[in-house]
Write an enzyme that holds these catalytic residues in place. Structure first.
Site, PDB file in Angstrom:
ATOM      1  N   SER A  46      -4.459   6.035 -10.619  1.00 39.82           N
ATOM      2  CA  SER A  46      -3.649   6.773  -9.647  1.00 39.82           C
ATOM      3  C   SER A  46      -2.210   6.862 -10.109  1.00 39.82           C
ATOM      4  CB  SER A  46      -3.702   6.067  -8.287  1.00 39.82           C
ATOM      5  OG  SER A  46      -2.719   6.573  -7.402  1.00 39.82           O
ATOM      6  N   TYR A 106      -3.457  -1.389  -2.914  1.00 38.52           N
ATOM      7  CA  TYR A 106      -4.089  -0.267  -3.591  1.00 38.52           C
ATOM      8  C   TYR A 106      -3.391   0.015  -4.930  1.00 38.52           C
ATOM      9  CZ  TYR A 106      -5.365   4.650  -4.501  1.00 38.52           C
ATOM     10  OH  TYR A 106      -5.780   5.826  -5.084  1.00 38.52           O
TER      11      TYR A 106
END
Length: 285
Positions: free
Chosen positions: A177, A190
Site C-alpha cells: 500500500s 494497517y
C-alpha cells in the site's frame, strides 16, 4: 486521505471487509484491452479474490489465459459474481472460502489447487483488512493481532504452502500500500503490516532469485474497493481519493494491470520491486 470535494456518493457499510454488491457506483473491474495470452495455461491463486483488486486480477488473468483459484473470507455473493465474470472470459474460477490467517487453511488451499489443476505458477497475496483508530493506545490487542494475522501472517502462510510447488519462472505478487511509504495517522497497524510486506517482498526476492522465482509487489493508492465504505464514515468516503494529484480514487482495473505485468514474463528482469498505481503521488524517492 480526505480531500475537499465529493468524488463518490456518501456511503458506509458496517461489516468488514465489505460487499461490492452494496457499493454505488460499482467499481470498474473489467479489463480494458483484449488478452494476448500473457498467462496462457498458467495457474494462479489470488487471495481476496472475490472483489476489489482481487476480482479485477482474476478477470484479467483469465482473459490472459490463466486458470484462477479465488480465496475469499465469507463474501460468497461477491465471489460468485467474480466467478461468472471469469467464466465469461472462457475460464472456470475455483472458489475456496476461509481465513488466510490460519496456516492450516492456507495449506488446504494449496492442496486443493494442486489436486484441481496439478500446479501453481502465480501466487497473488492480496487479502487485507483495516480498522481506523486515531489513538495508538486505543488499538486493542485483538485488533492488532487480527490485522497482522490477515495482512502479514496470511502472506507468509500462503507463500510457505505454495513454495514447494513453485518452479523456475513462477511469480509471487504481493499487494502492499501507499501507506507503507507515507504512513497513515489513523491506520497505524494497517500501515505497519504494509511496510512489513515491502520488506518481505524484498527479502524473499533475494532468497528465491537463484531458484528463478520472482517476487514483486504493488502499492496501490486510494482505490475504490469494498474495503473503503466498510472502513470509513460516509463523509470521508465521499471525499476518498480527492486529495491525490489526479483528484479521484483509482479503479481496481487500473491496479490489476500492475499485478499482471509482474506475474507474467514481460517483467522477467524484475524482482524485489514495487509498482505504484496511486494517482500521481510520488513516494519512496
Amino acid at each position: 486521505m480526505a480531500g475537499s470535494e465529493q468524488v463518490n456518493p456518501p456511503q458506509h457499510q458496517d461489516h468488514q471487509p465489505g460487499r461490492e454488491t452494496q457499493m454505488h457506483p460499482k467499481p470498474d473491474f473489467e479489463p480494458k484491452f483484449p488478452g494476448n495470452g500473457r498467462l496462457q495455461d498458467k495457474v494462479a491463486i489470488i487471495t481476496g479474490g472475490d472483489s476489489g483488486i482481487g476480482r479485477a486480477c482474476a478477470v484479467l488473468f483469465a482473459r490472459e489465459g490463466a486458470q484462477v483459484a479465488l480465496v475469499y473470507l465469507e463474501e460468497t455473493e461477491d465471489a460468485k459474481i467474480t466467478a461468472e465474470a471469469v467464466k465469461a472470459e472462457g475460464k472456470e474460477a475455483y472458489l475456496i472460502r476461509g481465513d488466510i490467517g490460519e496456516k492450516a487453511f492456507c495449506d488446504n488451499v494449496v492442496g486443493k489447487v494442486i489436486e484441481e489443476f496439478g500446479k501453481i505458477d502465480v501466487l497473488v497475496n492480496n487479502a487485507a483488512e483495516q480498522h481506523p483508530q486515531d489513538d495508538l493506545t486505543e488499538i486493542s490487542q485483538e485488533q492488532l493481532e487480527k490485522t497482522f494475522r490477515t495482512n502479514l501472517f496470511g502472506y507468509f502462510y500462503m507463500t510457505q504452502a505454495a513454495l514447494p510447488h513453485l518452479s523456475k519462472g513462477a511469480s509471487i505478487v504481493n499487494t502492499t500500500s501507499i501507506t507503507a511509504y507515507r504512513g497513515s495517522p489513523s491506520l497505524l497497524d494497517y500501515s505497519s503490516t504494509k511496510g512489513a510486506i515491502v520488506a518481505f517482498t524484498r527479502s524473499l526476492s533475494e532468497n528465491l532469485a537463484e531458484s528463478g522465482i520472482r517476487v514483486n509487489a504493488v502499492a496501490p493508492g486510494p482505490i475504490w474497493t469494498p474495503l473503503i465504505p466498510a472502513t470509513f464514515p460516509a463523509e470521508k468516503v465521499a471525499e476518498f481519493g480527492a486529495s491525490q494529484p489526479m483528484k479521484r480514487p483509482g479503479q481496481p482495473n487500473e491496479v490489476a494491470t500492475c499485478h499482471l505485468f509482474l506475474a507474467c514474463d514481460e517483467s522477467s528482469y524484475m524482482t524485489g520491486q514495487v509498482l505504484h498505481p496511486n494517482g500521481g503521488e510520488v513516494v519512496g524517492g
